[in-house]
Design a protein around this motif. Structure first.
Motif, PDB file in Angstrom:
ATOM      1  N   GLN A  20      16.240  76.519  12.322  1.00 22.65           N
ATOM      2  CA  GLN A  20      16.328  75.763  13.545  1.00 22.65           C
ATOM      3  C   GLN A  20      15.778  76.563  14.671  1.00 22.65           C
ATOM      4  N   LYS A  21      16.207  77.832  14.747  1.00 22.38           N
ATOM      5  CA  LYS A  21      15.904  78.879  15.668  1.00 22.38           C
ATOM      6  C   LYS A  21      14.365  78.849  15.690  1.00 22.38           C
ATOM      7  N   VAL A  22      13.661  78.956  14.692  1.00 26.91           N
ATOM      8  CA  VAL A  22      12.197  78.903  14.641  1.00 26.91           C
ATOM      9  C   VAL A  22      11.739  77.632  15.450  1.00 26.91           C
ATOM     10  N   ILE A  23      12.232  76.698  15.168  1.00 28.34           N
ATOM     11  CA  ILE A  23      11.783  75.272  15.758  1.00 28.34           C
ATOM     12  C   ILE A  23      12.091  75.426  17.212  1.00 28.34           C
ATOM     13  N   PHE A  24      13.113  75.985  17.681  1.00 28.21           N
ATOM     14  CA  PHE A  24      13.403  76.252  18.961  1.00 28.21           C
ATOM     15  C   PHE A  24      12.274  77.264  19.692  1.00 28.21           C
ATOM     16  N   ALA A  25      11.854  78.260  18.925  1.00 25.19           N
ATOM     17  CA  ALA A  25      10.834  79.221  19.196  1.00 25.19           C
ATOM     18  C   ALA A  25       9.617  78.297  19.587  1.00 25.19           C
ATOM     19  N   ARG A  26       9.462  77.493  18.517  1.00 24.09           N
ATOM     20  CA  ARG A  26       7.957  76.562  18.585  1.00 24.09           C
ATOM     21  C   ARG A  26       7.931  75.710  19.838  1.00 24.09           C
ATOM     22  N   THR A  27       9.200  75.221  20.223  1.00 20.90           N
ATOM     23  CA  THR A  27       9.143  74.371  21.542  1.00 20.90           C
ATOM     24  C   THR A  27       8.966  75.367  22.857  1.00 20.90           C
ATOM     25  N   LEU A  28       9.783  76.493  22.898  1.00 18.65           N
ATOM     26  CA  LEU A  28      10.028  77.504  23.958  1.00 18.65           C
ATOM     27  C   LEU A  28       8.646  77.996  24.164  1.00 18.65           C
ATOM     28  N   LEU A  29       7.661  78.382  23.128  1.00 20.56           N
ATOM     29  CA  LEU A  29       6.452  79.130  23.151  1.00 20.56           C
ATOM     30  C   LEU A  29       5.445  77.999  23.983  1.00 20.56           C
ATOM     31  N   THR A  30       5.722  76.850  23.849  1.00 18.44           N
ATOM     32  CA  THR A  30       4.690  75.925  24.787  1.00 18.44           C
ATOM     33  C   THR A  30       5.023  76.026  26.151  1.00 18.44           C
TER      34      THR A  30
END
Lengths: 515, 316
Positions: A418-428
């Motif tokens: 889930q943290k990786v999915i968070f990272a995915r959104t924050l990277l945008t």
């Protein structure tokens, strides 16, 4: 109990011989040791709460008990006999029922047919005896408190929570000696939870041994006779609910003292970031108007089916709206797809990590970078080094625990995925972050970390809308909460006005109008 | 070095490469003619069209689609190009018409899949029949002569190497770089791995699907021109059954039919293996009918072995 030695129980509410006794169970997958010297006993008529963070070894242990996996070491004594189940089928035959967290109803069949799967009733002619199955199904559903489910409905048309109850009913009807329930209540409404807990109490009274895996501590403390905490593949504590506290259990699970205070935030900006006016989606959302300020963490609470997910989908372009308008930072917003919404700075962490979140065959790094490839590319060609450093920095900032980011994402625990999915959104680098059940099925430790991440991002000016069915989450995280009830906005509460009773009353408001 | 070898051995491309070598070694002993330059170039030429079309097919399958229409699109494109040459006498127009026909068929496939949400299997199965039918209607079933530039593409040589083989190698390299390094390439893998997650992550899944089907059609068009040029004639039945060879090459190369996984290098080797096996039947003098049976067996085996392998992983 014949044929078996008498096992003295170190602890427990019952002096009877245990239904299940594990002694020194060990299990490794390749070089990774998942379980080490695990011992536990469950007596007939006892409910054990099995707690632990994701990756602690709960599922592996239960799969060994159910016969899906073979232990490398140790002994398994069931019903007074040392056993070694070769398969799940053998486990079922011996009286073990395991209700998995993942749903496995057959969507195209009716509820009754699902309940009689593999042993359908036939008449003399060889044709199905529908009436007998329907009546039988009704009884089975009643037994688990699911009286509202129509036995003739296709199972696929039911909500996730209802499907879960069908599976529990199916397991319960086999009258197992040992019932294993893996997160049975995670998608149930409060009403359904009540009916379900009544069933657990009755099954206990009838002498069923029950192992209850859950992330909901309140529930575990109220229903279980004993609480076992598993950490890093070993049992680290065995406590009686009456003699312990939530904080104690959390610190057992995480191995560190629980810090669960959530200071009130001050939202300095008065700018409106997101404004919805009269938003409607036929049959799902009715005339929703609300405003979210920049840097605010805005909660959306509602029972299952209230329209939380649908509202987020409308905002991010995944669902077409019927009427009304949306504005982002004052500009009209009408995205036709999540891709267009992303272009406007709207990123979504969707509900359902497995089905809608991760790319299971991709590495951790590629899962994180997939939404922001263009920012690390020139002329359409991805720069591997820029990708690695951008992702690496973000994963480190979010403290994702992993061997390295080239490994498959499926090797990570749920919380880290889930943290990786968070990272995915924050990277945008979004201006509006939409979170849908962001900590569903995530352990307590990771939950707290995810909350910290959201708070830190909001402090830097990111606007966040969190849809959740978990009240503690709303209370811990949100500056304001909008409560949806059957597709209508039943009310908006500020942080000072938020309390459990008030929120729940609003969430049920539309249901009461009908009654 | 050892770890390098280990990661290499884990890759599907490597095992298929070993298979290719094994067949080649066997043939070089079984038949003295096999290693002759003429025969090897022949193998390359035979494999070229399959490999070129398989590049497009691989991207379609990686994006969790399938294009069954490629064989017919090869035929229709060849016919359109040949007729254009006949009527205009312009080579540029003829080649453009052939490529445009392929692209149009691919775009139509894409539209059926994205706009009308028709299952790709059914949409392209329909296109398989429609394209073949149009090719037959346009020609009345009679082959059209096709010379000029197409002949250079199909039968020409540069430094004794067939032009089609050079095209195949260059295109494979380009598509490999595209698939692994470009933003669009990476998004193709993401869409195939989990379409719902990819869409919610902000990938324009409609654009990706349109692209892969359009690209696959375009390459089928090129394949048609090469194939017809080699024969100096565009037969409306050209390319019949090619979808099987193309899909076999893609799957042999380790591309998962369930999407999200595959490599262009593997597809290239897979196409070469298919060509080599075809050659083996000729050299060893085995009945061509057995060749048809074998092709079917190879597809089933390739998928079956993959399934067993993945089943093992799942049970771990």
């Amino acid at each position: 109990m014949t044929g078996g030695a008498a096992y003295s129980e170190a602890r427990g509410s019952s002096a009877a011989a245990p239904m299940l006794h594990l002694d020194g169970i060990g299990k490794s997958f390749g070089p990774v040791r998942v379980l080490e010297g695990v011992s536990l006993s469950v007596a007939p008529g006892e409910v054990i709460g099995l707690l632990g963070e994701n990756g602690a070894g709960k599922s592996t242990m239960m799969n060994i008990v159910a016969g899906a996996l073979q232990p490398d070491a140790g002994e398994l004594i069931f019903n007074g006999r040392a056993v070694q189940f070769a398969s799940i089928a053998e486990g079922i035959q011996k009286g073990i029922a395991f209700v998995h967290q993942e749903l496995s109803v057959v969507g195209a069949l009716s509820v009754a047919e699902n309940l009689f799967l593999g042993r359908m009733k036939r008449r003399g002619t060889g044709l199905l005896d529908r009436r007998a199955m329907r009546d039988g199904a009704r009884g089975m559903l009643e037994a688990v408190g699911a009286t509202g489910i129509d036995p003739d409905a296709p199972a696929g048309s039911l909500r996730a929570g209802e499907q879960q109850l069908v599976e529990i009913a199916r397991a319960a009807a086999r009258k197992p000696k040992l019932l294993i329930l893996d997160e049975p209540t995670s998608s149930l409404t409060p009403h359904e939870v009540e009916g379900f807990l009544t069933f657990v109490r009755r099954a206990r009274a009838e002498g069923t041994a029950i192992i209850f895996i859950t992330h909901r501590l309140e529930e575990a403390m109220s229903i279980c006779d004993r609480l076992l905490v598993l950490r890093n593949g070993a049992v680290v504590s065995d406590r009686l609910p009456a003699e312990t506290s939530k904080e104690q259990i959390i610190s057992d699970m995480t191995g560190k003292a629980a810090i669960f205070d959530h200071p009130a935030r001050t939202v300095s900006s008065a700018d409106v970031a997101l404004e919805l006016t009269g938003l409607s989606v036929p049959h799902l959302l009715d005339n929703i108007s609300l405003t979210v300020r920049r840097g605010e963490i805005y909660g959306l609470f509602g029972l299952v089916g209230a329209g939380r997910t649908e509202l987020l989908e409308a905002i991010c372009g995944a669902r077409r709206i019927g009427a009304g308008e949306m504005r982002l930072n004052g500009e009209p917003l009408a995205p036709k797809s999540p891709a267009q919404a992303l272009g406007r700075g709207i990123a979504l962490v969707p509900e359902g990590r497995k089905t809608a979140g991760i790319l299971p065959q991709h590495s951790v790094r590629r899962n994180a970078s997939v939404s922001s490839l263009r920012s690390v590319a020139s002329q359409g060609v991805v720069s591997a080094s820029r990708e690695a450093s951008a992702v690496g920095a973000k994963l480190q900032a979010l403290r994702v625990r992993m061997e390295n980011d080239q490994r498959a994402i499926t090797t990570l625990s749920g919380g880290n995925q889930q943290k990786v999915i968070f990272a995915r959104t924050l990277l945008t680098e979004p201006t509006l972050l939409l979170l849908d059940e962001p900590t569903h099925g995530v352990d307590v430790g990771a939950k707290a970390e995810l909350y910290d991440i959201v708070r830190a991002a909001a402090d830097e000016g990111l606007t966040v809308v969190v849809a959740s069915s978990e009240l503690p989450e709303i209370l811990a995280l949100c500056d304001r909460v909008g409560i949806l009830s059957k597709g209508c906005l039943a009310g908006v509460l500020s942080r000072e006005e938020m309390d459990e009773a008030h929120i729940l009353r609003l969430a049920f408001s539309e249901h009461e109008k009908e009654a | 070095m050892m770890t390098h070898l280990k990661t290499l051995a884990r890759h599907r491309e490597f095992s298929i490469f070993l298979m290719l070598i094994a067949v080649a070694v066997y043939l070089s002993f079984a038949n003295e003619y096999f290693l002759s330059q003429r025969n090897l170039m022949n193998v390359g030429r035979q494999g070229a069209v399959v490999a070129i079309v398989a590049l497009g097919q691989a991207l379609v399958i990686i994006a969790r689609g399938i294009d069954l229409s490629v064989g017919s699109v090869i035929g229709l494109s060849a016919v359109c190009a040949a007729l254009t040459l006949q009527f205009t006498g312009s080579d540029i127009l003829a080649l453009s018409a052939g490529l445009a026909t392929g692209l149009a068929a691919g775009v139509l496939n894409g539209l059926m899949v994205t706009r009308f949400r028709i299952n790709p299997f059914i949409a392209t199965l329909g296109m398989l029949s429609i394209a073949r039918g149009i090719a037959l209607l346009m020609t009345g079933g009679i082959p059209v002569t096709f010379a000029g530039w197409a002949e250079v593409l199909g039968a020409g040589r540069i430094f004794d190497i067939p032009v089609s083989v050079i095209l195949m190698v260059v295109l494979s390299a380009l598509v490999h770089v595209f698939a692994t390094r470009s933003v669009t390439g990476r998004e193709i893998f993401a869409v195939g791995d989990n379409p719902k997650a990819a869409r919610l992550a902000g990938i324009d899944t409609v654009r990706i699907r349109m692209f892969v089907f359009g690209f696959c059609g375009l390459l089928a068009g090129l394949g048609g021109i090469i194939l017809a040029g080699n024969l100096a004639s565009a037969d409306p039945n050209l390319g019949m059954g090619y979808e099987l060879d193309v899909i076999a090459a893609v799957i042999l190369g380790g591309t998962a039919l369930s999407g999200g996984r595959g490599s262009i290098i593997g597809v290239f080797i897979g196409a070469m293996l298919m060509a080599l096996l075809n050659n083996a039947f000729v050299l060893l003098g085995i009945s061509a009918y057995w060749q048809v049976v074998t092709k079917g067996l190879i597809i089933i085996l390739a998928v079956g072995i993959d399934g067993l392998r993945r089943g093992d992983e799942a049970e771990d």
